[in-house]
Design an enzyme around this catalytic site. Structure first.
Site, PDB file in Angstrom:
ATOM      1  N   CYS A   1       0.849  -1.192   0.000  1.00 29.49           N
ATOM      2  CA  CYS A   1       0.000   0.000   0.000  1.00 29.49           C
ATOM      3  C   CYS A   1       0.890   1.249   0.000  1.00 29.49           C
ATOM      4  O   CYS A   1       1.727   1.423   0.883  1.00 29.49           O
ATOM      5  CB  CYS A   1      -0.893  -0.002   1.222  1.00 29.49           C
ATOM      6  N   VAL A   2       0.723   2.096  -0.982  1.00 27.34           N
ATOM      7  CA  VAL A   2       1.647   3.221  -1.155  1.00 27.34           C
ATOM      8  C   VAL A   2       1.614   4.198   0.025  1.00 27.34           C
ATOM      9  O   VAL A   2       2.670   4.645   0.495  1.00 27.34           O
ATOM     10  CB  VAL A   2       1.405   3.938  -2.510  1.00 27.34           C
TER      11      VAL A   2
END
Lengths: 94, 141
Positions: free
Chosen positions: B89-90
């Site tokens: 997840c960025v």
């Protein structure tokens, strides 16, 4: 459509008690990680709920495997995968 | 007593979600073991999504002692061998100091450390994976 409930904490108030409130007949229970400590003190489960425990997490904690005739089924990781596939969905409680 | 296996040899499309960090929780390791076992059983792993502290599994700078299990390397080997779609997840990753070259450039950081094989992407990838998989399993939530 039945659900596999996965418990990974030993404290019954973390997961298991919440899980029991919504567990339906025919659901499954799987104890993994520290959740295996609950194997010795599992409360009464709804009708036709099969309870399972992950063998290698039991052994890592020096807990004896459930004996013959126990209501608790022992599974390895392949069995864990099979359970996830067999039930319509899984919920990881914490 | 062994549990009954489900009937047939149906290939199931799985998505694995990892919420916990290596060395903080066993769940990070359990997720890896589960994924490896699912692949070994012939199932399809559609995506592995690393979320919150789970993104630490994609830190290339993680350097455990040589005689200890290296979870980052183990994931990388599995990703390479099975061409897995492994998403960190960025927003979880950036906050925890895990950046790919593009993000490092964008935020003017001196280095990038996203382990090879992992991709930074958004939460939409988890929604998409949930919709297109037969089963979603979470670890360490």
């Amino acid at each position: 459509m039945s659900t596999l409930h996965i418990i990974n904490k030993a404290n019954a108030s973390q997961g298991l008690s919440s899980c029991l409130r919504v567990m339906l007949p025919g659901d499954g229970l799987l104890l993994i990680e520290d959740g295996v400590y609950l194997a010795a003190q599992l409360p009464a489960l709804p009708e036709a709920v099969r309870a399972h425990v992950l063998q290698e997490d039991l052994q890592a904690r020096g807990i004896a495997l459930p004996g013959e005739g126990s209501a608790l089924f022992t599974v390895d990781y392949a069995g864990f995968v099979a359970l996830v596939c067999a039930y319509a969905r899984s919920v990881s409680w914490s | 007593m062994q549990a009954n296996q489900p009937p047939g040899n149906t290939v199931v499309k799985l998505t694995v979600v990892v919420h916990s960090a290596p060395y903080s929780s066993q769940a990070a390791y359990s997720a890896y073991r589960f994924t490896a076992s699912a692949l070994e059983a012939g199932h399809e792993v559609h995506r592995v999504f690393f979320y919150y502290d789970g993104v630490h599994a994609s830190n290339a700078l993680s350097t455990p002692p040589q005689d200890e299990f290296d979870l980052v390397k183990a994931w990388q080997a599995l990703i390479e061998q099975h061409e897995l779609d492994a998403i960190s997840c960025v927003s979880s990753a950036l906050k925890r100091g895990i950046l790919d070259a593009r993000e490092a450039h964008r935020y003017e950081k001196q280095a990038a450390n996203l382990a090879e094989g992992f991709v930074l992407s958004g939460l939409g990838q988890l929604v998409d994976a949930s919709l297109s998989s037969d089963r979603v399993v979470s670890f360490g939530a």
